[in-house]
Design a protein around this motif. Sequence first.
Motif, PDB file in Angstrom:
ATOM      1  N   GLU A 186      40.001  35.439  48.580  1.00  0.00           N
ATOM      2  CA  GLU A 186      40.242  34.945  47.232  1.00  0.00           C
ATOM      3  C   GLU A 186      40.056  36.064  46.216  1.00  0.00           C
ATOM      4  O   GLU A 186      39.166  36.894  46.351  1.00  0.00           O
ATOM      5  N   ARG A 228      39.988  36.501  41.818  1.00  0.00           N
ATOM      6  CA  ARG A 228      39.902  35.735  40.573  1.00  0.00           C
ATOM      7  C   ARG A 228      40.376  36.597  39.403  1.00  0.00           C
ATOM      8  O   ARG A 228      40.231  37.810  39.416  1.00  0.00           O
ATOM      9  N   ASN A 229      40.901  35.915  38.367  1.00  0.00           N
ATOM     10  CA  ASN A 229      41.317  36.636  37.168  1.00  0.00           C
ATOM     11  C   ASN A 229      40.113  36.823  36.245  1.00  0.00           C
ATOM     12  O   ASN A 229      39.000  36.424  36.574  1.00  0.00           O
ATOM     13  N   ALA A 289      39.228  35.316  33.647  1.00  0.00           N
ATOM     14  CA  ALA A 289      38.637  34.056  33.201  1.00  0.00           C
ATOM     15  C   ALA A 289      37.848  33.361  34.309  1.00  0.00           C
ATOM     16  O   ALA A 289      37.267  32.311  34.094  1.00  0.00           O
ATOM     17  N   GLY A 290      37.840  33.945  35.516  1.00  0.00           N
ATOM     18  CA  GLY A 290      37.086  33.353  36.623  1.00  0.00           C
ATOM     19  C   GLY A 290      37.861  32.330  37.423  1.00  0.00           C
ATOM     20  O   GLY A 290      37.317  31.702  38.320  1.00  0.00           O
ATOM     21  N   LYS A 291      39.129  32.157  37.121  1.00  0.00           N
ATOM     22  CA  LYS A 291      39.952  31.205  37.868  1.00  0.00           C
ATOM     23  C   LYS A 291      40.604  31.898  39.059  1.00  0.00           C
ATOM     24  O   LYS A 291      40.894  33.095  39.009  1.00  0.00           O
ATOM     25  N   THR A 292      40.825  31.145  40.127  1.00  0.00           N
ATOM     26  CA  THR A 292      41.426  31.702  41.330  1.00  0.00           C
ATOM     27  C   THR A 292      42.832  32.196  41.040  1.00  0.00           C
ATOM     28  O   THR A 292      43.677  31.459  40.542  1.00  0.00           O
ATOM     29  N   HIS A 293      43.064  33.477  41.357  1.00  0.00           N
ATOM     30  CA  HIS A 293      44.371  34.095  41.131  1.00  0.00           C
ATOM     31  C   HIS A 293      45.199  34.055  42.416  1.00  0.00           C
ATOM     32  O   HIS A 293      46.365  33.697  42.394  1.00  0.00           O
TER      33      HIS A 293
END
Length: 134
Positions: free
Chosen positions: A93, A95-96, A98-102
């Motif tokens: 995984e 993440r970007n 913002a902490g969201k999964t990229h």
Amino acid sequence: MNFTALLKIFGVVAALAGAGYKYAPHFWEKSADGKSVASADGKAAIPAKPGELGEVVLTNHFETVVRVGNGKSCTLVPRQMGSHNVELTLSLESRNAAGKTHELSVTQVSATSGKLMEVALGGMQLSFTPKLVQ
């Protein structure tokens, strides 16, 4: 405070403490001598070369998170299939900001505890030696 209320509070605290231990991921990093060591704060060092993880200590049904480089982390969930065989579910995984999964890639492989293995996942080649402990 009566005895019943105290028992309820103790029960809730005990349940939450047990859940935190059972489901908290383990983070691993390399020490100066090249051995994997646990990091309680979750700030694991990135391996010298992305994808080369060395020995990864695993516990049956408990997830272990390893930073693999390039801003990616790999979650390993082992399931013991015999005395030395293990079925691994690997999730790579990134993440970007913002902490969201990229990006997310998942695969399941069979391995032998103590033997070096390689697996291609999410455009990366991972090599490590799974060590299943009881």
